[in-house]
Write a protein that holds these residues in place. Structure first.
Motif, mmCIF file in Angstrom:
data_model
loop_
_atom_site.group_PDB
_atom_site.id
_atom_site.type_symbol
_atom_site.label_atom_id
_atom_site.label_comp_id
_atom_site.label_asym_id
_atom_site.label_seq_id
_atom_site.Cartn_x
_atom_site.Cartn_y
_atom_site.Cartn_z
ATOM 1 N N GLN A 65 7.708 1.742 11.043
ATOM 2 C CA GLN A 65 6.746 0.645 10.847
ATOM 3 C C GLN A 65 7.177 -0.320 9.755
ATOM 4 O O GLN A 65 6.852 -1.511 9.800
ATOM 5 C CB GLN A 65 5.356 1.214 10.507
ATOM 6 N N ASP A 70 -1.740 7.121 8.952
ATOM 7 C CA ASP A 70 -2.077 6.315 7.777
ATOM 8 C C ASP A 70 -0.881 5.499 7.294
ATOM 9 O O ASP A 70 -1.027 4.347 6.874
ATOM 10 C CB ASP A 70 -2.582 7.220 6.650
ATOM 11 N N GLU A 116 0.827 -1.202 0.000
ATOM 12 C CA GLU A 116 0.000 0.000 0.000
ATOM 13 C C GLU A 116 0.866 1.259 0.000
ATOM 14 O O GLU A 116 0.516 2.256 -0.625
ATOM 15 C CB GLU A 116 -0.913 0.010 1.237
ATOM 16 N N ALA A 171 1.709 -1.741 8.431
ATOM 17 C CA ALA A 171 1.272 -2.965 9.118
ATOM 18 C C ALA A 171 0.549 -3.897 8.151
ATOM 19 O O ALA A 171 0.759 -5.130 8.174
ATOM 20 C CB ALA A 171 0.374 -2.606 10.297
ATOM 21 N N ASN A 172 -0.291 -3.342 7.276
ATOM 22 C CA ASN A 172 -0.967 -4.163 6.269
ATOM 23 C C ASN A 172 0.032 -4.778 5.295
ATOM 24 O O ASN A 172 -0.113 -5.935 4.885
ATOM 25 C CB ASN A 172 -1.984 -3.315 5.501
ATOM 26 N N ASP A 173 1.051 -3.996 4.930
ATOM 27 C CA ASP A 173 2.077 -4.514 4.019
ATOM 28 C C ASP A 173 2.824 -5.685 4.652
ATOM 29 O O ASP A 173 3.145 -6.676 3.974
ATOM 30 C CB ASP A 173 3.063 -3.403 3.648
ATOM 31 N N ASN A 174 3.116 -5.575 5.939
ATOM 32 C CA ASN A 174 3.797 -6.675 6.626
ATOM 33 C C ASN A 174 2.983 -7.961 6.534
ATOM 34 O O ASN A 174 3.522 -9.042 6.243
ATOM 35 C CB ASN A 174 4.026 -6.325 8.099
ATOM 36 N N ARG A 175 1.692 -7.844 6.786
ATOM 37 C CA ARG A 175 0.829 -9.038 6.773
ATOM 38 C C ARG A 175 0.664 -9.622 5.376
ATOM 39 O O ARG A 175 0.515 -10.847 5.222
ATOM 40 C CB ARG A 175 -0.540 -8.678 7.357
ATOM 41 N N ALA A 176 0.694 -8.780 4.358
ATOM 42 C CA ALA A 176 0.467 -9.270 2.996
ATOM 43 C C ALA A 176 1.745 -9.766 2.324
ATOM 44 O O ALA A 176 1.749 -10.805 1.653
ATOM 45 C CB ALA A 176 -0.163 -8.160 2.147
ATOM 46 N N ARG A 197 -0.418 2.410 9.549
ATOM 47 C CA ARG A 197 -1.396 1.347 9.302
ATOM 48 C C ARG A 197 -1.150 0.659 7.963
ATOM 49 O O ARG A 197 -1.319 -0.558 7.840
ATOM 50 C CB ARG A 197 -2.800 1.935 9.368
ATOM 51 N N ALA A 198 -0.756 1.433 6.974
ATOM 52 C CA ALA A 198 -0.442 0.822 5.675
ATOM 53 C C ALA A 198 0.765 -0.092 5.789
ATOM 54 O O ALA A 198 0.796 -1.180 5.198
ATOM 55 C CB ALA A 198 -0.181 1.922 4.636
#
Length: 710
Positions: free
Chosen positions: A572, A505, A301, A511-516, A508-509
């Protein structure tokens, strides 16, 4: 000659070597001037780093309708602890007029405004960000600083706010390409001299790597200018380190195999063809792993993370091409003398078979299970440091290894004004809903004040000052509360942006990148290993060892960051960047080792293959690891905590992988698992059949008595 051998002989043929050299010279002459333009093509504006669909990014885009240019607020803060005098106010007012005439200052200069305690003043100066992002801010902020510090009244002055911070970041990145290049090249030269112990040989890998970097930078510049590829200072800096580090690694592996083949072949052209045929697949698979891992970043993201992927992938591809074409041609052209004073003469024994790593292999072979269990437990113990990991983001004050003027100014500003002064939130809404949105904003806890709305083309914009520092957890919580409040206003279509919203923002992006991305990289690497090694067990074992190495490196690094360097925390994106680099590059060394082990296992069995593979590749892989670790450690020379942390963690992880995981853990696991390492491939069955044949040959035939019986 097989098709693969024919292909391998192309860069090193008696005539084709000159063709390869000529092609590279033409390429360098044509593209060299373009490489120098890459810095000018960098996009360091906020939008090049932010998530493309984030609310704060949408606000940035809407702001352009209210102001002709993108601006960043530089805040000039004056302090006199004994109290601001009328003469101080008059001097600050005169300076405000001067600030308005500074190039790139856009819009009215606001202030000076005296603090409630009467000990400080602030003047807000909007600066046109321009197309070059913070690079355009730097000269304007330096001019403002020069004017503010020349007041002669004994006031303490600082320039802070988003503009001041960005200018200090630009100063930190100034000359990053040149300084990183010089430091990295110096490290590579020293380590190549120590590795080869030759006054000449080091020059050929270095020239090949430098040529690869030049061509890669030129291609990336063309894509940035004509294909919309996003390049910023972060990706350009890491590109230098990765191309020189990875390129030198590939050169070391190929040169070591070439030197080995020179002892077996009298003709150096034939020796290089064999070296390329044998080492080429490992180098190709290694680079494919890195490229595939980098391209996984395209699903990120964060724009800065997504843009990093193709930039680094291009660099690795060009480095691979240089090391499989230009370097072989150069080595064959110069001949055996380049290895002086230890020339690999035809017919002489290969010294690595009886060297240090052969002794290490023999030690492991005596008790492989105890070795790998003990090593795994030691690495697991290092993971305990993960409790110190604090990857929740870094504040402005914590982002620099030193304490630049903007950080000091921010602290002074927070002592005398509301915490969010100088970095207000930006709220946009429909013109009709603006009064209700403004009322909701003013009633939100954590908001100190809101400015009157400005209306244009049916949309309204106003600013909200926070009571807490803009990079604090409390300020982020205020953004969430404010968004909930303004989103609830019917028909207002309200959005909240600004510096604090950007930080929120981005976190949070990330963190989403880490998971994906982390699972995606693991899957891609596992697939490449399975195809290369034609097995299931070996890829799973290798992935597990690299993950253990990654966790151990992260644990040790987090401990040092918290208790030795006293860094505030980690960005992050830190876990993701370290993961991608360590998994991609850590698998490299396992590929180098295991392809040789597999080659030897086909002839001598897995246990002997592991011994031979370690003794043959141990020295060169360790040297490659030292070079790559040292090149990443160069990032620590930058005065930015995020770069220093990535450089330290990746360098440590590479050293762990080459000195402990690959040489001890993987070798011991391979010896203990024996033929099962290659399950369900042919080698797992071939070893079983060979063992059965050996037992049959050793047992007495039916009807015969064993010797000594009766």
């Amino acid at each position: 000659m097989s098709p693969t051998r024919k292909l391998a002989s192309l860069p090193c043929g008696r005539r084709s070597k000159w063709v390869v050299l000529a092609l590279w010279l033409v390429l360098l002459l044509a593209l060299g001037p373009l490489a120098g333009k890459l810095t000018g093509a960098e996009d360091n504006q906020a939008s090049s780093w932010l998530p493309g669909n984030a609310e704060s990014t949408q606000v940035l885009n809407e702001q352009r309708a209210f102001q002709p240019v993108d601006t960043a607020q530089a805040v000039v803060v004056y302090q006199r602890t004994s109290g601001i005098t009328p003469a101080d106010r008059a001097e600050a007012a005169r300076e405000a007029v001067t600030f308005a005439s500074v190039p790139r200052v856009a819009g009215p200069v606001v202030g000076p405004v005296v603090s409630a305690d009467g000990q400080a003043m602030q003047t807000v100066v909007p600066i046109d960000v321009g197309s070059n992002g913070w690079n355009d801010l730097k000269p304007a902020v330096e001019s403002i600083r020069g004017t503010a510090t020349a007041n002669g009244l004994g006031l303490t002055t600082h320039v802070t706010g988003p503009g001041g911070v960005a200018a200090d970041q630009a100063k930190a990145f100034a000359g990053i390409d040149g300084s990183l290049l010089a430091a990295t090249v110096s490290v590579v030269i020293v380590l190549l001299l120590l590795t080869y112990r030759s006054p000449v040989l080091w020059l050929l890998p270095l020239l090949s790597a430098a040529g690869a970097l030049t061509v890669a930078e030129a291609f990336i510049y063309l894509l940035a200018e004509h294909a919309g590829l996003t390049v910023n200072a972060q990706s350009a800096g890491i590109l230098i380190v990765l191309v020189l580090g990875a390129g030198t690694d590939y050169a070391l592996l190929l040169t070591a195999r070439y030197r080995e083949e020179l002892r077996r072949h009298e003709d150096r052209h034939e020796a290089m063809a064999f070296a390329l045929h044998r080492a080429g697949p490992a180098v190709l698979a290694s680079s494919a792993t890195v490229v595939a891992s980098m391209l996984c970043l395209l699903v990120a993201e964060m724009n800065s993370t997504r843009g990093l992927g193709p930039v680094l992938a291009i660099g690795v591809v060009v480095a691979l091409l240089a090391m499989l074409t230009l370097l072989p041609a150069l080595l064959v052209i110069v001949g055996r003398w380049v290895f002086w004073p230890v020339r690999p003469a035809y017919g002489t024994p290969e010294p690595t078979r009886s060297g240090r790593w052969a002794h290490v292999g023999a030690w492991i072979a005596r008790r492989p299970r105890k070795v790998w269990v003990g090593t795994a437990l030691a690495l697991a113990a290092c993971c305990a440091g993960l409790v110190s990991l604090n990857a929740g983001g870094i504040s402005t004050a914590g982002s620099f290894t030193g304490k630049p003027d903007s950080v000091v100014g921010q602290q002074v500003l927070e002592q005398h004004f509301p915490g969010g002064t100088g970095s207000p939130l930006t709220v946009v809404s429909s013109a009709a809903g603006a009064p209700a949105v403004q009322a909701a904003t003013q009633s939100t806890a954590g908001v100190a004040a809101a400015s009157p709305p400005v209306v244009r083309d049916g949309r309204a914009l106003f600013h909200a000052t926070l009571t807490d520092p803009p990079d604090s957890s409390a300020a982020k919580a205020t953004v969430d509360r404010l968004r909930t409040a303004v989103h609830a206003v019917p028909g207002a279509e309200a959005k909240v942006g600004g510096d604090t919203a950007v930080i929120l923002d981005a976190g949070r992006a990330a963190a989403n990148d880490n998971r994906a991305i982390i699972p995606l990289v693991l899957g891609v690497v596992l697939l490449i290993l399975a195809v290369l090694l034609r097995a299931v067990t070996a890829p799973l074992v290798l992935i597990a060892t690299v993950l253990l190495s990654y966790a151990a490196a992260l644990g040790i690094s987090a401990f040092f960051f918290a208790h030795v360097f006293h860094f505030q925390g980690q960005d992050q994106a830190f876990p993701l960047f370290v993961f991608v680099f360590l998994v991609a590059l850590g698998i490299d060394y396992n590929i180098f080792l295991m392809t040789r082990v597999r080659e030897e296992s086909a002839q001598h069995g897995t246990r002997q293959g592991a011994l031979t593979g370690l003794s043959a590749t141990g020295g060169v892989i360790t040297s490659a690891g030292l070079i790559l670790a040292s090149t990443f450690a160069v990032l620590g020379t930058l005065p930015l905590v995020a770069f220093a942390e990535i450089g330290f963690a990746v360098a440590l992880g590479v050293l762990l992988d080459t000195l402990v995981v690959r040489s001890v853990l993987v070798t011991a696991l391979t010896m203990d698992l024996d033929r099962h390492m290659w399950w369900p491939g042919r080698l797992s069955r071939a070893d079983a059949e060979a063992d059965a044949d050996a037992r049959t040959a050793a047992s007495p035939a039916a009807g015969e008595r064993p010797p000594g019986s009766g």
